[in-house]
Design a protein around this motif. Structure first.
Motif, PDB file in Angstrom:
ATOM      1  N   LYS A 343      48.903  41.615  41.934  1.00 58.54           N
ATOM      2  CA  LYS A 343      49.170  40.216  42.256  1.00 58.54           C
ATOM      3  C   LYS A 343      47.911  39.541  42.812  1.00 58.54           C
ATOM      4  CE  LYS A 343      53.970  41.382  43.398  1.00 58.54           C
ATOM      5  NZ  LYS A 343      54.967  41.488  44.498  1.00 58.54           N
ATOM      6  N   PHE A 344      47.178  40.280  43.615  1.00 58.72           N
ATOM      7  CA  PHE A 344      45.923  39.766  44.165  1.00 58.72           C
ATOM      8  C   PHE A 344      44.873  39.652  43.064  1.00 58.72           C
ATOM      9  CE2 PHE A 344      41.739  40.699  46.117  1.00 58.72           C
ATOM     10  CZ  PHE A 344      41.661  39.661  47.049  1.00 58.72           C
ATOM     11  N   LEU A 345      44.765  40.683  42.228  1.00 62.47           N
ATOM     12  CA  LEU A 345      43.776  40.685  41.158  1.00 62.47           C
ATOM     13  C   LEU A 345      44.021  39.569  40.154  1.00 62.47           C
ATOM     14  CD1 LEU A 345      43.532  44.545  40.498  1.00 62.47           C
ATOM     15  CD2 LEU A 345      41.968  43.113  41.824  1.00 62.47           C
ATOM     16  N   GLU A 346      45.288  39.264  39.889  1.00 62.35           N
ATOM     17  CA  GLU A 346      45.608  38.179  38.965  1.00 62.35           C
ATOM     18  C   GLU A 346      45.141  36.841  39.513  1.00 62.35           C
ATOM     19  OE1 GLU A 346      49.797  38.514  38.477  1.00 62.35           O
ATOM     20  OE2 GLU A 346      49.674  40.307  37.200  1.00 62.35           O
ATOM     21  N   ALA A 347      45.318  36.632  40.807  1.00 60.09           N
ATOM     22  CA  ALA A 347      44.888  35.382  41.422  1.00 60.09           C
ATOM     23  C   ALA A 347      43.369  35.283  41.473  1.00 60.09           C
ATOM     24  CB  ALA A 347      45.463  35.270  42.839  1.00 60.09           C
ATOM     25  N   GLU A 348      42.713  36.415  41.665  1.00 61.84           N
ATOM     26  CA  GLU A 348      41.260  36.448  41.772  1.00 61.84           C
ATOM     27  C   GLU A 348      40.570  36.566  40.413  1.00 61.84           C
ATOM     28  OE1 GLU A 348      39.136  37.244  45.267  1.00 61.84           O
ATOM     29  OE2 GLU A 348      40.402  35.493  44.985  1.00 61.84           O
ATOM     30  N   HIS A 349      41.335  36.927  39.384  1.00 61.24           N
ATOM     31  CA  HIS A 349      40.757  37.239  38.068  1.00 61.24           C
ATOM     32  C   HIS A 349      39.717  38.343  38.225  1.00 61.24           C
ATOM     33  CE1 HIS A 349      42.691  33.977  35.774  1.00 61.24           C
ATOM     34  NE2 HIS A 349      42.611  33.295  36.900  1.00 61.24           N
ATOM     35  N   ALA A 350      40.113  39.371  38.963  1.00 54.85           N
ATOM     36  CA  ALA A 350      39.202  40.470  39.280  1.00 54.85           C
ATOM     37  C   ALA A 350      39.675  41.771  38.647  1.00 54.85           C
ATOM     38  CB  ALA A 350      39.099  40.632  40.798  1.00 54.85           C
ATOM     39  N   ALA A 351      38.785  42.767  38.646  1.00 52.59           N
ATOM     40  CA  ALA A 351      39.098  44.080  38.093  1.00 52.59           C
ATOM     41  C   ALA A 351      39.524  45.027  39.212  1.00 52.59           C
ATOM     42  CB  ALA A 351      37.879  44.647  37.367  1.00 52.59           C
ATOM     43  N   SER A 352      40.331  46.006  38.858  1.00 52.91           N
ATOM     44  CA  SER A 352      40.793  46.976  39.846  1.00 52.91           C
ATOM     45  C   SER A 352      39.676  47.945  40.209  1.00 52.91           C
ATOM     46  CB  SER A 352      41.983  47.769  39.303  1.00 52.91           C
ATOM     47  OG  SER A 352      42.330  48.811  40.203  1.00 52.91           O
ATOM     48  N   PRO A 353      39.536  48.279  41.501  1.00 56.49           N
ATOM     49  CA  PRO A 353      38.528  49.248  41.926  1.00 56.49           C
ATOM     50  C   PRO A 353      39.046  50.682  41.887  1.00 56.49           C
ATOM     51  CG  PRO A 353      39.563  48.312  43.859  1.00 56.49           C
ATOM     52  CD  PRO A 353      40.212  47.652  42.656  1.00 56.49           C
ATOM     53  N   PHE A 354      40.263  50.880  41.360  1.00 55.62           N
ATOM     54  CA  PHE A 354      40.867  52.205  41.334  1.00 55.62           C
ATOM     55  C   PHE A 354      40.900  52.794  39.928  1.00 55.62           C
ATOM     56  CE2 PHE A 354      42.715  50.345  45.187  1.00 55.62           C
ATOM     57  CZ  PHE A 354      42.516  51.381  46.100  1.00 55.62           C
ATOM     58  N   THR A 355      40.725  54.105  39.855  1.00 55.80           N
ATOM     59  CA  THR A 355      40.882  54.808  38.588  1.00 55.80           C
ATOM     60  C   THR A 355      42.336  54.672  38.146  1.00 55.80           C
ATOM     61  OG1 THR A 355      39.160  56.422  39.145  1.00 55.80           O
ATOM     62  CG2 THR A 355      40.737  57.046  37.449  1.00 55.80           C
ATOM     63  N   GLY A 356      42.546  54.208  36.924  1.00 54.64           N
ATOM     64  CA  GLY A 356      43.902  53.998  36.445  1.00 54.64           C
ATOM     65  C   GLY A 356      44.527  52.725  36.969  1.00 54.64           C
ATOM     66  N   GLY A 357      43.726  51.871  37.600  1.00 55.85           N
ATOM     67  CA  GLY A 357      44.244  50.620  38.143  1.00 55.85           C
ATOM     68  C   GLY A 357      44.517  49.609  37.052  1.00 55.85           C
ATOM     69  N   THR A 358      45.262  48.575  37.415  1.00 59.23           N
ATOM     70  CA  THR A 358      45.623  47.522  36.469  1.00 59.23           C
ATOM     71  C   THR A 358      44.659  46.355  36.596  1.00 59.23           C
ATOM     72  OG1 THR A 358      47.962  48.126  36.643  1.00 59.23           O
ATOM     73  CG2 THR A 358      47.443  45.944  35.746  1.00 59.23           C
ATOM     74  N   THR A 359      43.902  46.102  35.541  1.00 63.94           N
ATOM     75  CA  THR A 359      42.979  44.969  35.522  1.00 63.94           C
ATOM     76  C   THR A 359      43.579  43.864  34.657  1.00 63.94           C
ATOM     77  OG1 THR A 359      41.002  46.335  35.839  1.00 63.94           O
ATOM     78  CG2 THR A 359      40.692  44.168  34.829  1.00 63.94           C
ATOM     79  N   PRO A 360      43.935  42.741  35.256  1.00 65.98           N
ATOM     80  CA  PRO A 360      44.577  41.659  34.496  1.00 65.98           C
ATOM     81  C   PRO A 360      43.617  41.004  33.507  1.00 65.98           C
ATOM     82  CG  PRO A 360      44.047  40.919  36.706  1.00 65.98           C
ATOM     83  CD  PRO A 360      43.767  42.390  36.680  1.00 65.98           C
ATOM     84  N   ASP A 361      44.179  40.424  32.477  1.00 69.85           N
ATOM     85  CA  ASP A 361      43.388  39.725  31.469  1.00 69.85           C
ATOM     86  C   ASP A 361      43.999  38.339  31.276  1.00 69.85           C
ATOM     87  OD1 ASP A 361      41.491  39.187  29.600  1.00 69.85           O
ATOM     88  OD2 ASP A 361      42.305  40.504  28.051  1.00 69.85           O
TER      89      ASP A 361
END
Length: 422
Positions: A343-361
């Motif tokens: 939810k935070f990454l979607e608002a920031e348009h950022a990539a996940s810093p975790f292995t296997g994390g969800t990076t929104p597009d």
């Protein structure tokens, strides 16, 4: 890396004094008769112009943890945040969970203010290239929340008017597109640099392709004394001057425009076809109503694909003086879970810093995200030679260069001196 100029020098406190205070147990505390506890969370995101879905995540946390309430405090970024937190940490009055970046993590960690989180379940999931930004002296002192892109914005409506159908991927194509825009009577590009952030950041973005595609280990080589800024970074520096030499912008004018407020307003108003900023601005720019594309700086040779440049941004740290340490750790753990952090990454348009994390597009960030997923990226070394003071000095030296007050050779020498400072 400055984000709204936020990586500023933090006053260093004697570690022995900090450890003494920590031993006294300070920190914020609140609990009720039924066992419900309240944790105080302090951050420079989650309010103002950057809500970043923080309120939604806090609400979800309280629902999942009914015995823990969140007292969230939004504090303006930059020196305001530091000036408030520093004395509160010293006096044992800071929040149970506090937002940090790499610079603050290292300084506050060295003073004993941050709890060691190395044993937390999420710590082993931090991506290898993100881990160094959350660690100090071998200990994980913060939970990274994002890897956030910094790059070029394009107003696709204005590009279309000049007959341009896609964002340029290399330097020759970029120059050709700027020429088409100028010929069509459209202001080609705006690079506001009043705070000395944009020039230094574009310099780094161009180098992310021109330097790191030739040598992915450039940072390690520089720290080992095996390479230098001159000649390695000469071409990224000269690209800045080329933009003015060809008449696409006037640096004297750009240095009079604030990059954090006026720059965003001007681009949203359609005053230039291209603009440079962080991905955290995507949501605000999209409100302007025109199609926008966020992409890596197109600094490479003809036919090449550019590297994206990312910054290890905000992180959560746990106050070592907290009386609600267990609840604070639960809060951080909740944020580390993919479904919550997304939810935070979607608002920031950022990539996940975790292995296997969800990076929104999204449509706006597709070009940049593609570079990241293909492995064409570099993370700014804000944990080593490009830490706060060096970044500030680099921006200042580049401003002098752009105003004709220093040669390229002298500027690169000065940047190397700043990057080499201990």
């Amino acid at each position: 890396m400055k984000r709204s100029g936020r990586c500023l020098a933090v006053a260093t406190t004697v570690a022995a004094m900090a450890m003494s205070l920590a031993a006294c147990g300070g920190g914020s505390s609140d609990s009720s008769a039924d066992g419900t506890v309240t944790i105080h969370v302090q951050a420079w995101k989650g309010g103002g112009a950057e809500p970043a879905n923080v309120a939604e995540i806090n609400k979800a946390f309280e629902k999942a943890n009914p015995k823990i309430k969140v007292d969230f405090e939004y504090i303006t970024a930059n020196d305001t945040y530091t000036q408030k937190l520093q004395p509160e940490l010293l006096g044992g009055k800071a929040g149970d969970v506090i937002m940090v970046d790499t610079d603050r993590m290292k300084k506050w960690g060295a003073s004993g203010y941050l709890a060691d989180l190395s044993g937390e379940s999420w710590a082993s999931r931090i991506a290898p290239d993100a881990k160094p930004f959350a660690q100090s002296d071998g200990k994980t002192l913060a939970m990274p929340m994002e890897l956030i892109g910094i790059g070029m914005y394009a107003n696709m409506d204005l590009l279309k008017k000049a007959g341009i159908t896609e964002v340029p991927a290399d330097w020759p194509t970029f120059l050709a597109d700027l020429a088409k825009l100028k010929k069509a009577g459209i202001n080609p590009i705006s690079l506001p640099d009043k705070g000395a952030w944009t020039g230094g950041s574009v310099f780094q973005a161009a180098g992310s392709t021109l330097v790191y595609q030739k040598n992915k280990q450039w940072d390690a080589d520089f720290l080992a004394g095996k390479t230098s800024f001159n000649p390695d970074w000469k071409e990224p520096l000269e690209q800045l001057k080329t933009l003015e030499d060809k008449g696409y912008l006037n640096w004297k004018n750009e240095l009079g425009i604030d990059e954090w407020s006026q720059g965003a307003q001007d681009f949203s108003a359609g005053k230039s076809a291209f603009w440079y900023q962080g991905a955290w601005q995507v949501s605000n720019i999209e409100k302007a109503g025109f199609p926008v594309s966020f992409a890596p700086w197109p600094g490479g040779d003809k036919g090449t694909k550019p590297n994206a440049m990312l910054f290890s941004g905000t992180m959560w740290g746990v106050n070592s003086q907290s009386k609600q340490g267990d609840a604070a750790r639960e809060y951080v753990k909740f944020w580390s879970q993919n479904e919550n952090l997304a939810k935070f990454l979607e608002a920031e348009h950022a990539a996940s810093p975790f292995t296997g994390g969800t990076t929104p597009d999204s449509t706006a960030t597709k070009v940049f995200t593609t570079a990241f997923t293909e492995g064409r990226y570099r993370i700014l070394p804000s944990n080593t030679w490009y830490a706060g003071a060096a970044e500030t000095a680099t921006g200042s030296k580049i401003q002098a260069y752009l105003l004709g007050q220093a040669s390229a050779a002298q500027t690169l020498k000065d940047i190397q001196t700043a990057a080499s400072a201990k």
